[in-house]
Design a protein around this motif. Structure first.
Motif, PDB file in Angstrom:
ATOM      1  N   THR A   1     -21.570  80.933  22.313  1.00  0.00           N
ATOM      2  CA  THR A   1     -22.195  79.983  21.764  1.00  0.00           C
ATOM      3  C   THR A   1     -21.999  80.466  20.177  1.00  0.00           C
ATOM      4  OG1 THR A   1     -23.888  80.043  23.369  1.00  0.00           O
ATOM      5  CG2 THR A   1     -24.688  79.679  21.003  1.00  0.00           C
ATOM      6  N   ALA A   2     -21.650  81.750  19.837  1.00  0.00           N
ATOM      7  CA  ALA A   2     -21.469  81.871  18.453  1.00  0.00           C
ATOM      8  C   ALA A   2     -20.171  81.620  18.127  1.00  0.00           C
ATOM      9  CB  ALA A   2     -21.447  83.701  18.141  1.00  0.00           C
ATOM     10  N   ILE A   3     -19.144  81.633  18.745  1.00  0.00           N
ATOM     11  CA  ILE A   3     -17.695  80.822  18.510  1.00  0.00           C
ATOM     12  C   ILE A   3     -17.939  79.360  18.239  1.00  0.00           C
ATOM     13  CG2 ILE A   3     -15.567  80.602  19.241  1.00  0.00           C
ATOM     14  CD1 ILE A   3     -15.847  83.189  20.798  1.00  0.00           C
TER      15      ILE A   3
ATOM     16  N   GLU B   1     -19.256  74.284  12.397  1.00  0.00           N
ATOM     17  CA  GLU B   1     -19.315  74.357  10.693  1.00  0.00           C
ATOM     18  C   GLU B   1     -18.050  73.724  10.371  1.00  0.00           C
ATOM     19  OE1 GLU B   1     -20.559  78.178   9.384  1.00  0.00           O
ATOM     20  OE2 GLU B   1     -22.115  78.295  10.991  1.00  0.00           O
ATOM     21  N   LEU B   2     -16.956  74.364  10.822  1.00  0.00           N
ATOM     22  CA  LEU B   2     -15.485  74.094  10.388  1.00  0.00           C
ATOM     23  C   LEU B   2     -15.128  72.467  10.578  1.00  0.00           C
ATOM     24  CD1 LEU B   2     -13.259  76.924  11.552  1.00  0.00           C
ATOM     25  CD2 LEU B   2     -14.262  76.698   9.217  1.00  0.00           C
ATOM     26  N   ARG B   3     -15.502  72.092  11.820  1.00  0.00           N
ATOM     27  CA  ARG B   3     -15.419  70.739  12.040  1.00  0.00           C
ATOM     28  C   ARG B   3     -16.439  69.756  11.438  1.00  0.00           C
ATOM     29  NH1 ARG B   3     -13.208  70.653  18.449  1.00  0.00           N
ATOM     30  NH2 ARG B   3     -13.350  68.300  17.558  1.00  0.00           N
ATOM     31  N   GLY B   4     -17.526  70.128  11.387  1.00  0.00           N
ATOM     32  CA  GLY B   4     -18.447  69.256  10.836  1.00  0.00           C
ATOM     33  C   GLY B   4     -18.966  68.459  11.893  1.00  0.00           C
ATOM     34  N   GLU B   5     -18.897  68.699  13.088  1.00  0.00           N
ATOM     35  CA  GLU B   5     -19.286  68.117  14.324  1.00  0.00           C
ATOM     36  C   GLU B   5     -20.265  68.979  15.056  1.00  0.00           C
ATOM     37  OE1 GLU B   5     -15.684  65.324  15.676  1.00  0.00           O
ATOM     38  OE2 GLU B   5     -14.997  67.387  15.053  1.00  0.00           O
ATOM     39  N   THR B   6     -20.825  68.170  16.158  1.00  0.00           N
ATOM     40  CA  THR B   6     -21.618  68.882  17.404  1.00  0.00           C
ATOM     41  C   THR B   6     -20.736  69.015  18.500  1.00  0.00           C
ATOM     42  OG1 THR B   6     -23.578  68.123  16.038  1.00  0.00           O
ATOM     43  CG2 THR B   6     -23.875  68.908  18.332  1.00  0.00           C
ATOM     44  N   ALA B   7     -20.859  70.152  18.970  1.00  0.00           N
ATOM     45  CA  ALA B   7     -20.102  70.374  20.340  1.00  0.00           C
ATOM     46  C   ALA B   7     -20.847  69.721  21.537  1.00  0.00           C
ATOM     47  CB  ALA B   7     -19.832  71.946  20.725  1.00  0.00           C
TER      48      ALA B   7
ATOM     49  N   LYS C   1     -23.258  69.743  24.915  1.00  0.00           N
ATOM     50  CA  LYS C   1     -24.247  70.541  25.167  1.00  0.00           C
ATOM     51  C   LYS C   1     -24.043  71.467  26.015  1.00  0.00           C
ATOM     52  CE  LYS C   1     -28.173  67.662  22.983  1.00  0.00           C
ATOM     53  NZ  LYS C   1     -29.229  66.913  23.544  1.00  0.00           N
ATOM     54  N   VAL C   2     -23.014  70.872  27.134  1.00  0.00           N
ATOM     55  CA  VAL C   2     -22.695  71.787  28.245  1.00  0.00           C
ATOM     56  C   VAL C   2     -21.432  72.243  28.208  1.00  0.00           C
ATOM     57  CG1 VAL C   2     -22.423  71.588  30.859  1.00  0.00           C
ATOM     58  CG2 VAL C   2     -24.189  70.294  29.790  1.00  0.00           C
ATOM     59  N   ARG C   3     -21.178  73.763  28.384  1.00  0.00           N
ATOM     60  CA  ARG C   3     -20.001  74.317  28.236  1.00  0.00           C
ATOM     61  C   ARG C   3     -19.170  73.640  29.355  1.00  0.00           C
ATOM     62  NH1 ARG C   3     -19.520  76.895  24.120  1.00  0.00           N
ATOM     63  NH2 ARG C   3     -21.281  78.208  24.472  1.00  0.00           N
ATOM     64  N   TYR C   4     -18.121  73.521  28.807  1.00  0.00           N
ATOM     65  CA  TYR C   4     -16.643  73.061  29.863  1.00  0.00           C
ATOM     66  C   TYR C   4     -16.461  74.007  30.990  1.00  0.00           C
ATOM     67  CZ  TYR C   4     -12.994  70.080  31.105  1.00  0.00           C
ATOM     68  OH  TYR C   4     -11.865  69.375  31.808  1.00  0.00           O
ATOM     69  N   ASN C   5     -16.345  73.949  32.037  1.00  0.00           N
ATOM     70  CA  ASN C   5     -15.763  74.754  32.791  1.00  0.00           C
ATOM     71  C   ASN C   5     -14.733  74.229  33.855  1.00  0.00           C
ATOM     72  OD1 ASN C   5     -15.329  76.510  35.058  1.00  0.00           O
ATOM     73  ND2 ASN C   5     -17.483  76.916  35.625  1.00  0.00           N
TER      74      ASN C   5
ATOM     75  N   MET D   1     -14.235  76.302  25.851  1.00  0.00           N
ATOM     76  CA  MET D   1     -14.594  76.202  27.333  1.00  0.00           C
ATOM     77  C   MET D   1     -15.298  77.554  27.778  1.00  0.00           C
ATOM     78  SD  MET D   1     -10.924  76.398  29.446  1.00  0.00           S
ATOM     79  CE  MET D   1     -10.078  78.126  29.268  1.00  0.00           C
ATOM     80  N   ARG D   2     -15.485  77.723  28.717  1.00  0.00           N
ATOM     81  CA  ARG D   2     -16.146  78.727  29.627  1.00  0.00           C
ATOM     82  C   ARG D   2     -15.405  80.224  29.378  1.00  0.00           C
ATOM     83  NH1 ARG D   2     -15.318  82.078  33.912  1.00  0.00           N
ATOM     84  NH2 ARG D   2     -13.315  80.915  34.759  1.00  0.00           N
TER      85      ARG D   2
END
Length: 256
Positions: free
Chosen positions: A221-223, A229-235, A237-241, A145-146
């Motif tokens: 973004t780096a984290i 990569e570890l989950r094999g999924e896409t997060a 697009k909008v960072r959770y706040n 998250m944020r």
């Protein structure tokens, strides 16, 4: 999912007697609960100070990251609840191993400024773990998250590397907000260490809220990319706040 060979520990002097006691107390149980797969451990500096910033989604995260750091050969320092320092033996171990007490409720005079203590540790050439989210992520699917600016501020002020990291699998040992550890079957925890975040564009600038927010988002973004990569999924697009969802970042919370 590939993993790089585990790098031999090259900074043995950091494994002091106190850390060996902690390892003696914790490693057998943690090894029983899970096996650990370290990825790109070569990105962790073999010597000298740095800030390690992982994602945070389970209360057992600090121990998991500690196991990973032990295997690499660098001994981590954390910010821990001040109340833990009053527990017999545990408080002594935390103090002697250089952990930083934090008054969660407020910045009381007793607690002092935890980030000042973190900067002092960094100035000693040691490894400091700072969770940029500050608490367990509120994101429903446990994506980062944020972030808050403590990690990037410490790295910029001390002039030391900022290493992003992501782990996945700890939620199977201890689910978010749960107090019940799952023992069987044995789990697998993956930890991926990223290349140092490039903060060169922020060096020498006044570290106001806008600059720190920009640098922190670069870290988050780096984290997130490491976790993808570890989950094999896409997060998302909008960072959770949490503030956008009327949620506090303090205390327990479960998405309903």
């Amino acid at each position: 999912m590939s993993s790089t060979p585990q790098r031999p520990a090259r900074v043995k002097s950091e494994k002091t007697a106190v850390f060996r006691v902690l390892a003696f107390l914790l490693l057998p149980a943690m090894t029983l609960l899970s096996k650990y797969k370290l990825h790109d451990a070569h990105n962790v500096p073999a010597r000298g100070a740095f800030v390690l910033s992982p994602n945070h989604y389970s209360n057992i995260d600090p121990i998991v990251i500690g196991v990973g750091m032990w295997k690499i050969g660098r001994m981590p320092r954390y910010m821990a609840k001040a109340s833990l320092f009053t527990v017999p033996l545990l408080g002594w171990l935390l103090t002697k191993s250089g952990q930083v007490p934090v008054q969660r409720a407020s910045r009381s005079r007793e607690g002092g400024d935890p980030m000042k203590a973190v900067r002092q540790i960094a100035n000693q050439g040691l490894a400091v773990v700072v969770y940029p989210e500050g608490s367990l992520t509120r994101e429903p699917d446990m994506w980062p998250m944020r972030g808050k600016n403590g990690a990037v501020r410490t790295a910029l002020e001390a002039g030391i590397p900022l290493i992003p990291a992501a782990s996945w699998g700890a939620q199977e040992i201890l689910p978010r907000y749960s107090k019940r550890i799952s023992i069987f079957p044995r789990k697998t925890v993956h930890i991926r260490f990223g290349e140092p975040v490039d903060l060169s564009q922020f060096e020498g600038r006044h570290l106001d809220s806008r600059v720190l927010a920009e640098a922190t988002e670069k870290l988050m973004t780096a984290i997130t990319e490491l976790l993808e990569e570890l989950r094999g999924e896409t997060a998302p697009k909008v960072r959770y706040n949490p503030a956008d969802h009327g949620q506090s970042e303090v205390g327990r919370f479960e998405q309903r």
